[in-house]
Design a protein around this motif. Structure first.
Motif, mmCIF file in Angstrom:
data_model
loop_
_atom_site.group_PDB
_atom_site.id
_atom_site.type_symbol
_atom_site.label_atom_id
_atom_site.label_comp_id
_atom_site.label_asym_id
_atom_site.label_seq_id
_atom_site.Cartn_x
_atom_site.Cartn_y
_atom_site.Cartn_z
ATOM 1 N N MET A 151 0.797 -1.227 0.000
ATOM 2 C CA MET A 151 0.000 0.000 0.000
ATOM 3 C C MET A 151 0.832 1.280 0.000
ATOM 4 S SD MET A 151 -3.094 -1.102 -0.095
ATOM 5 C CE MET A 151 -4.095 0.297 0.355
ATOM 6 N N VAL A 152 1.919 1.306 0.781
ATOM 7 C CA VAL A 152 2.751 2.507 0.891
ATOM 8 C C VAL A 152 4.220 2.111 0.966
ATOM 9 C CG1 VAL A 152 0.990 3.917 2.049
ATOM 10 C CG2 VAL A 152 2.550 2.513 3.423
ATOM 11 N N VAL A 153 5.099 3.089 0.834
ATOM 12 C CA VAL A 153 6.529 2.865 1.021
ATOM 13 C C VAL A 153 6.778 2.590 2.510
ATOM 14 C CG1 VAL A 153 8.814 3.956 0.906
ATOM 15 C CG2 VAL A 153 7.128 4.347 -0.912
ATOM 16 N N PRO A 154 7.632 1.629 2.868
ATOM 17 C CA PRO A 154 7.872 1.333 4.282
ATOM 18 C C PRO A 154 8.483 2.513 5.040
ATOM 19 C CG PRO A 154 9.397 0.117 2.881
ATOM 20 C CD PRO A 154 8.377 0.718 1.987
ATOM 21 N N GLY A 155 8.157 2.592 6.329
ATOM 22 C CA GLY A 155 8.527 3.738 7.155
ATOM 23 C C GLY A 155 9.989 4.124 7.116
ATOM 24 N N ARG A 156 10.873 3.137 7.162
ATOM 25 C CA ARG A 156 12.299 3.438 7.241
ATOM 26 C C ARG A 156 12.859 4.034 5.949
ATOM 27 N NH1 ARG A 156 17.160 -0.683 9.132
ATOM 28 N NH2 ARG A 156 18.439 0.887 10.160
ATOM 29 N N LEU A 157 12.108 3.918 4.858
ATOM 30 C CA LEU A 157 12.556 4.430 3.571
ATOM 31 C C LEU A 157 11.773 5.666 3.143
ATOM 32 C CD1 LEU A 157 12.862 1.029 1.640
ATOM 33 C CD2 LEU A 157 14.574 2.159 3.082
ATOM 34 N N GLN A 158 10.911 6.161 4.021
ATOM 35 C CA GLN A 158 10.060 7.301 3.679
ATOM 36 C C GLN A 158 10.799 8.630 3.835
ATOM 37 O OE1 GLN A 158 6.625 7.045 6.237
ATOM 38 N NE2 GLN A 158 5.816 5.200 5.228
ATOM 39 N N THR A 159 10.444 9.598 2.987
ATOM 40 C CA THR A 159 10.895 10.972 3.184
ATOM 41 C C THR A 159 10.042 11.582 4.303
ATOM 42 O OG1 THR A 159 9.310 11.849 1.588
ATOM 43 C CG2 THR A 159 11.490 11.193 0.753
ATOM 44 N N GLU A 174 8.960 13.301 -4.801
ATOM 45 C CA GLU A 174 10.153 13.325 -3.958
ATOM 46 C C GLU A 174 10.442 11.945 -3.371
ATOM 47 O OE1 GLU A 174 11.788 16.055 -0.265
ATOM 48 O OE2 GLU A 174 9.745 15.263 -0.148
ATOM 49 N N GLN A 175 9.375 11.243 -2.979
ATOM 50 C CA GLN A 175 9.534 9.914 -2.402
ATOM 51 C C GLN A 175 10.065 8.924 -3.444
ATOM 52 O OE1 GLN A 175 8.880 8.382 0.986
ATOM 53 N NE2 GLN A 175 10.286 7.203 -0.272
ATOM 54 N N LEU A 176 9.532 8.966 -4.634
ATOM 55 C CA LEU A 176 9.983 8.053 -5.683
ATOM 56 C C LEU A 176 11.433 8.347 -6.062
ATOM 57 C CD1 LEU A 176 6.846 7.875 -8.024
ATOM 58 C CD2 LEU A 176 7.511 6.316 -6.182
ATOM 59 N N GLU A 177 11.806 9.610 -6.102
ATOM 60 C CA GLU A 177 13.192 9.964 -6.416
ATOM 61 C C GLU A 177 14.141 9.496 -5.321
ATOM 62 O OE1 GLU A 177 13.135 14.155 -7.174
ATOM 63 O OE2 GLU A 177 12.503 13.898 -9.273
ATOM 64 N N HIS A 178 13.666 9.522 -4.085
ATOM 65 C CA HIS A 178 14.490 9.015 -2.975
ATOM 66 C C HIS A 178 14.718 7.511 -3.137
ATOM 67 C CE1 HIS A 178 16.258 8.584 0.937
ATOM 68 N NE2 HIS A 178 15.273 7.838 1.386
ATOM 69 N N LEU A 179 13.683 6.776 -3.530
ATOM 70 C CA LEU A 179 13.841 5.345 -3.777
ATOM 71 C C LEU A 179 14.840 5.101 -4.905
ATOM 72 C CD1 LEU A 179 10.180 3.933 -3.547
ATOM 73 C CD2 LEU A 179 12.001 3.743 -1.844
ATOM 74 N N ARG A 197 10.813 8.112 12.515
ATOM 75 C CA ARG A 197 11.044 7.560 11.181
ATOM 76 C C ARG A 197 12.206 8.260 10.477
ATOM 77 N NH1 ARG A 197 5.249 5.687 8.455
ATOM 78 N NH2 ARG A 197 4.671 4.285 10.168
ATOM 79 N N GLU A 198 12.333 9.569 10.704
ATOM 80 C CA GLU A 198 13.448 10.281 10.082
ATOM 81 C C GLU A 198 14.784 9.809 10.666
ATOM 82 O OE1 GLU A 198 15.659 12.911 7.709
ATOM 83 O OE2 GLU A 198 13.759 11.846 7.526
ATOM 84 N N LYS A 199 14.821 9.565 11.968
ATOM 85 C CA LYS A 199 16.047 9.061 12.588
ATOM 86 C C LYS A 199 16.362 7.651 12.095
ATOM 87 C CE LYS A 199 16.311 11.754 16.860
ATOM 88 N NZ LYS A 199 17.751 12.090 16.716
ATOM 89 N N ARG A 200 15.341 6.827 11.927
ATOM 90 C CA ARG A 200 15.558 5.477 11.384
ATOM 91 C C ARG A 200 16.109 5.552 9.965
ATOM 92 N NH1 ARG A 200 10.339 2.287 11.307
ATOM 93 N NH2 ARG A 200 11.647 0.476 10.851
ATOM 94 N N ARG A 201 15.588 6.506 9.180
ATOM 95 C CA ARG A 201 16.061 6.669 7.808
ATOM 96 C C ARG A 201 17.522 7.125 7.804
ATOM 97 N NH1 ARG A 201 15.822 10.441 3.215
ATOM 98 N NH2 ARG A 201 15.487 12.138 4.678
ATOM 99 N N GLU A 202 17.859 8.058 8.687
ATOM 100 C CA GLU A 202 19.239 8.551 8.768
ATOM 101 C C GLU A 202 20.187 7.431 9.160
ATOM 102 O OE1 GLU A 202 18.991 11.724 11.540
ATOM 103 O OE2 GLU A 202 18.084 13.147 10.126
ATOM 104 N N THR A 203 19.740 6.582 10.097
ATOM 105 C CA THR A 203 20.564 5.449 10.515
ATOM 106 C C THR A 203 20.792 4.501 9.355
ATOM 107 O OG1 THR A 203 19.682 5.584 12.771
ATOM 108 C CG2 THR A 203 20.767 3.532 12.157
#
Length: 262
Positions: free
Chosen positions: A91-99, A163-168, A126-132
């Motif tokens: 359904m959505v992009v997983p939390g750890r990979l989200q902008t 923006e999310q798709l470009e991050h992926l 979620r932002e801290k998880r992404r940074e990690t």
């Protein structure tokens, strides 16, 4: 174990779930009870227990811990030691990979069930998880399955999705993740289950002893350690993975959608 060690049942459960660490004074008699007597192994485990007491992770601080579910807290601890992670997200992009913007848009759909304080804490979490995850030194191998509908679902609007798709695409280009898209076609597998993640602590094929399952539905989540359930979910993941577009085709599809949104 609680009876043998003369501990409360809640104490054992909190240690097993990762809510608390075990003290050195508790660990030594526990190892004796479990029949672990090798001196080198005992000292190694005691040293690890001492280190875990000294290292307080950011998600264990009061500003986060009281606003996160026990399953999320345990999941984030497990992610630190993960060798492989498999994300099944139809359904959505997983939390750890989200902008951050995509995260906020997803969490605001729960504004009637979660307090603003909880939403803000989870956005920061979620932002801290992404940074990690973006730490260049060490990271797990990540395999992500997305339904093609995720590329169309404008969570937060067209600009947020772009923006999310470009991050992926950046993560794919850096070889941080492998992504496959489940296509809209008759012979492709139908993603029937809710979102889930399989976190493997050892990169060993079929070793359910070294893996846990995290799954969520709406605002309910849980950590599952049942080997049979983990095996079944892994089989489903593999079946969908092999029935989806390959990585190159999937990356091209993501790029096409990001370009169209621009």
């Amino acid at each position: 174990m609680a009876e043998a060690m003369e501990w409360s049942l809640s104490k054992v459960m909190r240690i097993e779930s990762g809510e608390v660490t075990i003290s050195q004074n508790d660990l030594r008699p526990l190892l004796t009870y479990l029949g672990i007597k090798d001196k080198a192994r005992v000292e190694s485990l005691v040293a690890a227990a001492k280190l875990s007491k000294q290292r307080v992770q950011w998600w264990e601080t009061p500003q986060y811990r009281d606003l996160l579910t026990p399953a999320i807290v345990q999941l984030m601890g497990l992610e630190q030691s993960a060798k492989e992670i498999r994300y099944f997200y139809p359904m959505v992009v997983p939390g750890r990979l989200q902008t951050p913007a995509y995260t906020r848009a997803v969490l605001e759909t729960f504004s009637g069930e979660l307090s603003e304080e909880t939403i803000e804490a989870r956005v920061r979490m979620r932002e801290k998880r992404r940074e990690t995850f973006l730490d260049p030194d060490e990271h797990p191998d990540v395999f992500l399955v997305l339904d093609e509908s995720v590329l169309y679902r404008q969570v937060g609007g067209a600009e947020v999705l772009r923006e999310q798709l470009e991050h992926l695409l950046t993560l794919i280009g850096d070889r941080r993740i492998a992504v496959r898209i489940i296509p809209f076609k008759e012979q492709s597998p139908i993603p029937m289950l809710a979102t889930y993640e399989i976190v493997s602590l050892a990169a060993t094929e079929g070793d359910e002893d070294e893996a846990v399952l995290y799954r969520e539905s709406d605002t309910i989540d849980e950590i599952v350690e049942d080997k049979e359930k983990i095996r079944r979910h892994r089989e489903i993941f593999d079946r969908v993975w092999h029935g989806a577009y390959d990585e190159q085709t999937s990356a091209g599809l993501i790029k096409d959608h990001a370009t169209a949104l621009a």
